[in-house]
Design a protein around this motif. Structure first.
Motif, PDB file in Angstrom:
ATOM      1  N   ALA A 104      37.831   1.979 -34.224  1.00  0.00           N
ATOM      2  CA  ALA A 104      36.928   3.085 -34.886  1.00  0.00           C
ATOM      3  C   ALA A 104      37.704   4.280 -35.069  1.00  0.00           C
ATOM      4  N   LEU A 162      34.370   0.240 -42.846  1.00  0.00           N
ATOM      5  CA  LEU A 162      33.199  -0.474 -42.429  1.00  0.00           C
ATOM      6  C   LEU A 162      32.765  -0.073 -41.113  1.00  0.00           C
ATOM      7  N   SER A 164      32.881   2.535 -39.807  1.00  0.00           N
ATOM      8  CA  SER A 164      33.794   3.797 -39.362  1.00  0.00           C
ATOM      9  C   SER A 164      35.157   3.036 -38.645  1.00  0.00           C
ATOM     10  N   ASP A 197      38.219 -12.273 -40.932  1.00  0.00           N
ATOM     11  CA  ASP A 197      37.133 -11.489 -40.548  1.00  0.00           C
ATOM     12  C   ASP A 197      36.711 -10.315 -41.595  1.00  0.00           C
ATOM     13  N   LYS A 200      35.143  -9.526 -47.079  1.00  0.00           N
ATOM     14  CA  LYS A 200      34.661  -9.254 -48.155  1.00  0.00           C
ATOM     15  C   LYS A 200      35.107  -7.663 -48.315  1.00  0.00           C
ATOM     16  N   HIS A 299      28.116 -15.689 -34.345  1.00  0.00           N
ATOM     17  CA  HIS A 299      28.007 -14.667 -33.254  1.00  0.00           C
ATOM     18  C   HIS A 299      27.427 -13.466 -33.644  1.00  0.00           C
ATOM     19  N   HIS A 305      23.225  -8.823 -35.841  1.00  0.00           N
ATOM     20  CA  HIS A 305      24.078  -8.390 -36.419  1.00  0.00           C
ATOM     21  C   HIS A 305      24.555  -9.204 -37.856  1.00  0.00           C
ATOM     22  N   GLY A 306      25.070  -8.751 -38.899  1.00  0.00           N
ATOM     23  CA  GLY A 306      25.590  -9.616 -39.880  1.00  0.00           C
ATOM     24  C   GLY A 306      24.391  -9.960 -40.641  1.00  0.00           C
TER      25      GLY A 306
HETATM   26  C1  ARE Z   1      30.479  -1.255 -33.364  1.00  0.00           C
HETATM   27  C2  ARE Z   1      29.215  -0.561 -33.302  1.00  0.00           C
HETATM   28  C3  ARE Z   1      28.849   0.237 -34.663  1.00  0.00           C
HETATM   29  C4  ARE Z   1      30.131   1.381 -34.705  1.00  0.00           C
HETATM   30  C5  ARE Z   1      31.398   0.584 -34.757  1.00  0.00           C
HETATM   31  C6  ARE Z   1      32.855   1.514 -34.624  1.00  0.00           C
HETATM   32  O1  ARE Z   1      28.138  -1.611 -33.598  1.00  0.00           O
HETATM   33  O2  ARE Z   1      27.819   0.958 -34.537  1.00  0.00           O
HETATM   34  O3  ARE Z   1      30.151   2.140 -35.918  1.00  0.00           O
HETATM   35  O4  ARE Z   1      31.457  -0.274 -33.367  1.00  0.00           O
HETATM   36  O5  ARE Z   1      32.469   2.348 -33.407  1.00  0.00           O
HETATM   37  C7  ARE Z   1      31.355  -6.188 -34.838  1.00  0.00           C
HETATM   38  C8  ARE Z   1      29.737  -5.697 -34.705  1.00  0.00           C
HETATM   39  C9  ARE Z   1      29.863  -4.507 -34.923  1.00  0.00           C
HETATM   40  C10 ARE Z   1      30.882  -3.457 -34.268  1.00  0.00           C
HETATM   41  C11 ARE Z   1      32.056  -3.934 -34.545  1.00  0.00           C
HETATM   42  C12 ARE Z   1      33.437  -3.182 -34.222  1.00  0.00           C
HETATM   43  O6  ARE Z   1      29.085  -6.665 -35.257  1.00  0.00           O
HETATM   44  O7  ARE Z   1      28.783  -3.957 -34.374  1.00  0.00           O
HETATM   45  O8  ARE Z   1      30.487  -2.143 -34.553  1.00  0.00           O
HETATM   46  O9  ARE Z   1      32.445  -5.325 -34.288  1.00  0.00           O
HETATM   47  O10 ARE Z   1      33.219  -3.186 -32.804  1.00  0.00           O
HETATM   48  C13 ARE Z   1      29.300  -6.504 -42.562  1.00  0.00           C
HETATM   49  C14 ARE Z   1      30.517  -6.974 -42.956  1.00  0.00           C
HETATM   50  C15 ARE Z   1      30.802  -8.360 -42.028  1.00  0.00           C
HETATM   51  C16 ARE Z   1      30.769  -7.926 -40.512  1.00  0.00           C
HETATM   52  C17 ARE Z   1      29.209  -7.628 -40.367  1.00  0.00           C
HETATM   53  C18 ARE Z   1      28.881  -7.308 -38.922  1.00  0.00           C
HETATM   54  O11 ARE Z   1      30.575  -7.248 -44.231  1.00  0.00           O
HETATM   55  O12 ARE Z   1      32.160  -8.567 -42.322  1.00  0.00           O
HETATM   56  O13 ARE Z   1      28.769  -6.488 -41.047  1.00  0.00           O
HETATM   57  N1  ARE Z   1      31.092  -9.117 -39.645  1.00  0.00           N
HETATM   58  C19 ARE Z   1      32.631  -9.176 -39.113  1.00  0.00           C
HETATM   59  C20 ARE Z   1      32.365  -9.600 -37.724  1.00  0.00           C
HETATM   60  C21 ARE Z   1      31.681  -8.914 -36.910  1.00  0.00           C
HETATM   61  C22 ARE Z   1      32.317  -7.524 -36.687  1.00  0.00           C
HETATM   62  C23 ARE Z   1      33.152  -7.218 -37.984  1.00  0.00           C
HETATM   63  C24 ARE Z   1      33.159  -7.896 -39.147  1.00  0.00           C
HETATM   64  C25 ARE Z   1      34.314  -6.012 -37.772  1.00  0.00           C
HETATM   65  O14 ARE Z   1      31.843 -10.949 -37.792  1.00  0.00           O
HETATM   66  O15 ARE Z   1      31.491  -9.307 -35.499  1.00  0.00           O
HETATM   67  O16 ARE Z   1      31.569  -6.366 -36.362  1.00  0.00           O
HETATM   68  O17 ARE Z   1      35.384  -6.547 -37.444  1.00  0.00           O
HETATM   69  C26 ARE Z   1      24.713  -7.070 -45.354  1.00  0.00           C
HETATM   70  C27 ARE Z   1      26.021  -7.197 -46.199  1.00  0.00           C
HETATM   71  C28 ARE Z   1      27.133  -7.576 -45.130  1.00  0.00           C
HETATM   72  C29 ARE Z   1      27.129  -6.671 -43.885  1.00  0.00           C
HETATM   73  C30 ARE Z   1      25.620  -7.010 -43.328  1.00  0.00           C
HETATM   74  C31 ARE Z   1      25.617  -6.083 -41.845  1.00  0.00           C
HETATM   75  O18 ARE Z   1      23.998  -8.375 -45.048  1.00  0.00           O
HETATM   76  O19 ARE Z   1      25.825  -8.000 -46.907  1.00  0.00           O
HETATM   77  O20 ARE Z   1      28.296  -7.490 -45.727  1.00  0.00           O
HETATM   78  O21 ARE Z   1      28.333  -7.364 -42.861  1.00  0.00           O
HETATM   79  O22 ARE Z   1      24.832  -6.125 -44.175  1.00  0.00           O
HETATM   80  O23 ARE Z   1      25.834  -4.698 -42.274  1.00  0.00           O
END
Ligand code: ARE
Length: 490
Positions: A104, A162, A164, A197, A200, A299, A305-306
Motif C-alpha cells: 500500500a 486498487l 491504495s 491475482d 482485471k 478466500h 471481500h471480493g
Molecule cells: C487491505 C485493506 C484495504 C487497504 C489495503 C491497503 O483491506 O482497506 O486499502 O489493504 O492498505 C486483499 C484483501 C484486501 C486488502 C488487500 C491488500 O481482500 O482487503 O486490502 O489484500 O492487503 C477487487 C479486485 C480483486 C480483489 C478484490 C478483493 O478486482 O482483484 O477486490 N481480489 C484480489 C485478491 C484479494 C487481494 C487483492 C486482489 C489485492 O483475491 O485477496 O486483496 O492483491 C466488485 C468488483 C471487483 C472488486 C470487488 C471488491 O465486485 O467487480 O473487481 O474486486 O467489487 O471491491
C-alpha cells in the motif's frame, strides 16, 4: 495456458489457504495424492509487508515488498522441498502470483517485512528487486485520489491503485522482465502454473507479453513444451466495463457467477430452484467451459471481500455447502477448485491463520478421523467432498446424462455409465426410481460412507440390469444426497 497439466487423470484443485510449505508437502504425500487431488493453489510465496494493526491480517500477503521467496508459509528451501515432494507424487503446485502491485502507498518505510528486507512505500523504492518510482503508474492514473474510484472507467481500473496498492507500470519492459523473472524462477523450481491475482487491473496486452516470456514447465516432471497453467482472477458479475472475455485468449478465468448462482439455488433465494439447473454451465450465462475455473467460495468472498455477496456458501453453512461442492464436482463444467479454510472470528474478517503468540503460523493438526483441528477447517478432507473429488476423476470425459427433476429441488444426473448423483433439497422426502445409466450391480454411496474392500460403510444402492435404481433420501438426512460411481461398485 488453459491446461492444468494434471497427472493420472486427476481433476480437482484445492486451495490450501495460508498453509505452510512443510504442511503442504506432507499433505501431498499423505492425503492429496492417495485421494486423487490434481493440484494445490498456494498462498503468495513472496516476502510481503508485516502488519501489526490489525495484527498479522491474512491480506498482508497480497502486499509484496520483494520477490524473495520468504513468506509466512516458509522460506525458499521449504518451498523448493514442497514443490519437489508434491511433484514426486503427481500433485501440481499453482502459485498465487501478485504482480499487479506492491504494498500500500501508506505502507511506510523500514524493515517491517516478513524477512526483514528494507523497502520504502513512501518513495516507491523496493531495492531488493529493484523497483523505483519510475516503475509505477503514478503519472498515468487520472483519478483524483490516485486510487480506483470508478469501476466503469477502464483506465482507472488498470492504471490506478486498487485499494491504495502501489500499481506497477507493466507497460515498461523493465517491469515486465522483473515480473517474468520472478515467475520463471518458480516455473524452473517445478510449479505447474499460476493464479494471476487482480488480473482485471492489468491490461491484457501487458499480460500477453509477460505470459509470452514465461518458460515451459520443468521437464523433470512435465512433458517438453508444456506451457504453465494460468487462471486469471477477474470478477465479472455483469454490468461493469471490464469483461472476463478480454482475458479468454490469455488463459483460464475465474467464473464468479458460478458460486453466486449456486448459492442462490441451494439457499432457494430469488425464486431459484435446483430443477432450473438442468442447463447449468454456459446455459446460465457463464463463460465457455474451456475458459472457466469454478469454485463455490474463495478466500475473499467467504469472508465478504471480493465479489458474490451474501449468497456465497461456505463451511459455515456446512450442510448445503457440501451439497453445492458435490454438485460442482459431479458436473462437467469448468476446472474445479475446492476451498480449504481456517476458522476466524466472523466479526474480524482480517484475522490471519491459526498462529502462535509471535505471529508464526501453526502447523495443521490432523485428527485420527482424518479431519483437522487447531483452527484448520480442511473442507477438502470432509468425506463427502473428498469422495466427490474422486467421483470427478472416475467420471472424467463422460457426458452429463440421465437428468431427472421433480420441478422443485430434487434433481439427479449421471455422467455416462460411470457415475450418478441424486440431490434432495426440498422440505419433503425423495422416493423415486431413476434410470442411472450404470451397469447393474450393488454400489456404495460415497456420501454416507464409502467402499472398503467388499464392504460399504454407507448406504448400498442396487442398480438393476436395466440401469434403474430406487433412491430414498429423507430431507432430514445428515447429507440429503446420494452418489455412486464405477469405482464404488461392490
Ligand atoms: C487491505 C485493506 C484495504 C487497504 C489495503 C491497503 O483491506 O482497506 O486499502 O489493504 O492498505 C486483499 C484483501 C484486501 C486488502 C488487500 C491488500 O481482500 O482487503 O486490502 O489484500 O492487503 C477487487 C479486485 C480483486 C480483489 C478484490 C478483493 O478486482 O482483484 O477486490 N481480489 C484480489 C485478491 C484479494 C487481494 C487483492 C486482489 C489485492 O483475491 O485477496 O486483496 O492483491 C466488485 C468488483 C471487483 C472488486 C470487488 C471488491 O465486485 O467487480 O473487481 O474486486 O467489487 O471491491
Amino acid at each position: 495456458f488453459n491446461n492444468p497439466h494434471a497427472k493420472h487423470g486427476r481433476q480437482a484443485i484445492v486451495h490450501l489457504f495460508e498453509w505452510k510449505w512443510n504442511d503442504i508437502a506432507a499433505e501431498c504425500e499423505r492425503f492429496l495424492a492417495p485421494k486423487g487431488y490434481a493440484g494445490v493453489q498456494i498462498s503468495p510465496p513472496t516476502e510481503s509487508v508485516l502488519l501489526t494493526s490489525p495484527w498479522r491480517p491474512w491480506w498482508e500477503r497480497y502486499q509484496p515488498i520483494s520477490y524473495n521467496l520468504c513468506s509466512r508459509s516458509g522460506n525458499e528451501s521449504e518451498l523448493r522441498d514442497m514443490i519437489t515432494r508434491c511433484n514426486n507424487v503427481g500433485v501440481n503446485i499453482y502459485v498465487d502470483a501478485v504482480i499487479n502491485h506492491m504494498c500500500a502507498a501508506g505502507g511506510g518505510e523500514g524493515t517491517h517485512s516478513t524477512c526483514g528486507t528494507y523497502f520504502s512505500a513512501k518513495n516507491m523504492n523496493f531495492p531488493s528487486i529493484p523497483f523505483s518510482s519510475f516503475d509505477f503508474n503514478e503519472g498515468k492514473c487520472k483519478s483524483a485520489s490516485g486510487d480506483i474510484e470508478n469501476y466503469n472507467d477502464i483506465n482507472q481500473v488498470r492504471d490506478c491503485r486498487l485499494v491504495s496498492l502501489l500499481d506497477l507500470a507493466l507497460e515498461k519492459n523493465y517491469v515486465r522482465e522483473k515480473v517474468a523473472d520472478y515467475m520463471n524462477k518458480l516455473i524452473d523450481m517445478g510449479v505447474a502454473g499460476f493464479r494471476v491475482d487482480a488480473s482485471k487491473h492489468m491490461w491484457p496486452g501487458d499480460l500477453t507479453v509477460i505470459y509470452g516470456s514465461l518458460h515451459n514447465l520443468n521437464t523433470r516432471w512435465f512433458n517438453g513444451g508444456s506451457r504453465p497453467f494460468l487462471f486469471q482472477e477477474v470478477i465479472d458479475m455483469g454490468g461493469e466495463a471490464i469483461q472476463t472475455s478480454e482475458y479468454f485468449p490469455l488463459g483460464r478465468v475465474t467464473e464468479f457467477k458460478y458460486g453466486a448462482k449456486i448459492g442462490n439455488v441451494f439457499r432457494k433465494w430469488n425464486g431459484e430452484k435446483l430443477s432450473y439447473t438442468k442447463n447449468w454451465g454456459e446455459g446460465w450465462g457463464f463463460m465457455p467451459d474451456s475458459n472457466a475455473l469454478v469454485f463455490i467460495d474463495n478466500h475473499d468472498n467467504q469472508r465478504g471481500h471480493g465479489g458474490g455477496g451474501n449468497a456465497i456458501l461456505t463451511f459455515w453453512d456446512a450442510r448445503i455447502y457440501k451439497m453445492a461442492v458435490a454438485y460442482m464436482l459431479a458436473h462437467p463444467y469448468g476446472v474445479a477448485r475446492v476451498m480449504s479454510s481456517f476458522r476466524w472470528n466472523r466479526a474480524d474478517d482480517w484475522q490471519g491463520p491459526p498462529s502462535h503468540e509471535d505471529g508464526s503460523t501453526k502447523d495443521v493438526h490432523v485428527n485420527a478421523d482424518d479431519t483437522c483441528g487447531d483452527g484448520w477447517v480442511c473442507e477438502h478432507r470432509w468425506r463427502q467432498i473428498t469422495n466427490m473429488a474422486t467421483f470427478r476423476n472416475v467420471v472424467n470425459g463422460q457426458p452429463h446424462s440421465n437428468w431427472w427433476d421433480n420441478g422443485h429441488n430434487q434433481v439427479a444426473f449421471g455422467r455416462g455409465n460411470r457415475g450418478f448423483i441424486v440431490f434432495n433439497n426440498d422440505d419433503w422426502h425423495l422416493d423415486v426410481t431413476l434410470n442411472t445409466g450404470m451397469p447393474g450391480g450393488a454400489y456404495c454411496d460415497v456420501i454416507s460412507g464409502q467402499r472398503d474392500g467388499e464392504r460399504c460403510t454407507g448406504k448400498t444402492i442396487n442398480v438393476g440390469d436395466d440401469g434403474r435404481a430406487h433412491f430414498k433420501i429423507s430431507n432430514t438426512d445428515e447429507d440429503p444426497m446420494v452418489a455412486i460411481h464405477a469405482d464404488s461398485k461392490l
